[in-house]
Design an enzyme around this catalytic site. Structure first.
Site, PDB file in Angstrom:
ATOM      1  CD  GLU A  97      -2.601  -1.713   2.238  1.00 15.86           C
ATOM      2  OE1 GLU A  97      -2.363  -1.213   3.341  1.00 15.86           O
ATOM      3  OE2 GLU A  97      -3.272  -2.766   2.104  1.00 15.86           O
ATOM      4  CD  GLU A 167       1.758  -8.303   3.334  1.00 10.68           C
ATOM      5  OE1 GLU A 167       0.936  -8.775   4.124  1.00 10.68           O
ATOM      6  OE2 GLU A 167       1.927  -7.092   3.183  1.00 10.68           O
TER       7      GLU A 167
HETATM    8  P1  13P Z   1      -5.318  -8.784   4.597  1.00 11.25           P
HETATM    9  O1  13P Z   1      -4.976  -9.840   5.614  1.00 11.25           O
HETATM   10  O2  13P Z   1      -6.452  -7.896   5.030  1.00 11.25           O
HETATM   11  O3  13P Z   1      -5.460  -9.348   3.226  1.00 11.25           O
HETATM   12  O4  13P Z   1      -4.032  -7.790   4.552  1.00 11.25           O
HETATM   13  C1  13P Z   1      -2.789  -8.340   4.376  1.00 11.25           C
HETATM   14  C2  13P Z   1      -1.771  -7.271   4.589  1.00 11.25           C
HETATM   15  O5  13P Z   1      -1.670  -6.337   3.830  1.00 11.25           O
HETATM   16  C3  13P Z   1      -0.906  -7.373   5.780  1.00 11.25           C
HETATM   17  O6  13P Z   1       0.132  -6.454   5.722  1.00 11.25           O
END
Ligand code: 13P
Length: 255
Positions: A97, A167
């Site tokens: 993000e 991720e």
């Molecule tokens: P979610 O578990 O909501 O998919 O988010 C993952 C995340 O970005 C953890 O840093």
């Protein structure tokens, strides 16, 4: 054998009040937890309160980002030393993000990782491909670039001490987690590159954790994979019961 490492990334959720209430309740639930590292990453405002609430418990605290300079005219930024003083032992660096929405690059990730280690904060360095990159079969090349540039100049000992969070961007907040096969392939690749570029000891000791739609009902199939050492949990970490369940299932799966 690496101890399972389970971290909660709360992103921009929870007031100071809500965060401290969570921390106190969660602490009581996991008070006997051994054989697992547990980390909560609240928003900056709640960091000190959460650190106080989990003091002398198995739970540690992380910042969600930091600036690489020690201090200066950088309105809105927070340094590694400030995180540390507030009670953090870890810091998330280069979350997708932040890369996507706030122009974070591999170069800034590298500067932050170096500064965090210099301040004795353990970086949790996030890497991972977008859906377009996966569909173009570029996943492993993207991971290579992010590891090489993001960890540039670090010693084997430093890499041994840190946490890498794989991720896949398409799995974050979508409810669509990577399959064990997809996660296993990426994690094995990351481990082999760590071995190649930073040595066997670094590869053996570095925690490589998975993030992206981790829930109580899918943690087991991921944590049993040989190169998956834990999880970075977003949405499901906002609920005490769900996050405690993920921690409990990770411990069970590890024994
Ligand atoms: P979610 O578990 O909501 O998919 O988010 C993952 C995340 O970005 C953890 O840093």
């Amino acid at each position: 054998m690496r101890t399972p490492f389970i971290a909660a990334n709360w992103k921009m959720f929870k007031t100071v009040h809500d965060a401290v209430v969570f921390a106190k309740e969660f602490r009581a639930v996991v008070k006997e937890a051994t054989g697992v590292e547990i980390v909560l990453a609240p928003p900056f405002t709640a960091l000190h309160g959460v650190a106080e609430a989990v003091r002398n418990s198995p739970v540690a605290v992380a910042g969600q980002d930091m600036h690489w300079e020690r201090e200066g005219a950088f309105t809105g930024e927070i340094s590694a030393g400030m995180l540390k003083e507030a009670g953090a032992e870890f810091v998330i660096i280069g979350h997708s993000e932040r890369r996507r929405l706030f122009n974070e690059t591999d170069a800034t990730v590298n500067r932050k990782a170096v500064a965090a280690l210099g301040a004795e904060l353990t970086p949790i360095v996030c890497i991972g491909e977008t859906l377009e990159e996966r569909e173009r079969s570029e996943t492993l090349a993207v991971l290579d670039r992010q590891i090489k540039a993001g960890l540039d100049g670090l010693t084997g000992d430093q890499v041994a001490s840190l946490v890498i969070a794989y991720e896949p961007v398409w799995a974050i907040g979508t409810g669509r987690n990577a399959t064990p096969q997809q996660a296993g392939e990426a994690h094995a690749h990351i481990r082999s590159r760590l071995r190649q570029w930073f040595g066997a000891a670094a590869a053996d000791q570095c925690h490589v954790i998975y993030g992206g739609s981790v829930k109580p009902d899918n943690i087991h199939e991921l944590i049993v994979l040989p190169d998956v050492d834990g999880a970075l949990v977003g949405g499901a970490s906002l609920d005490v019961r769900a996050f405690a369940e993920i921690v409990a299932r990770s411990r069970q799966s590890a024994v």
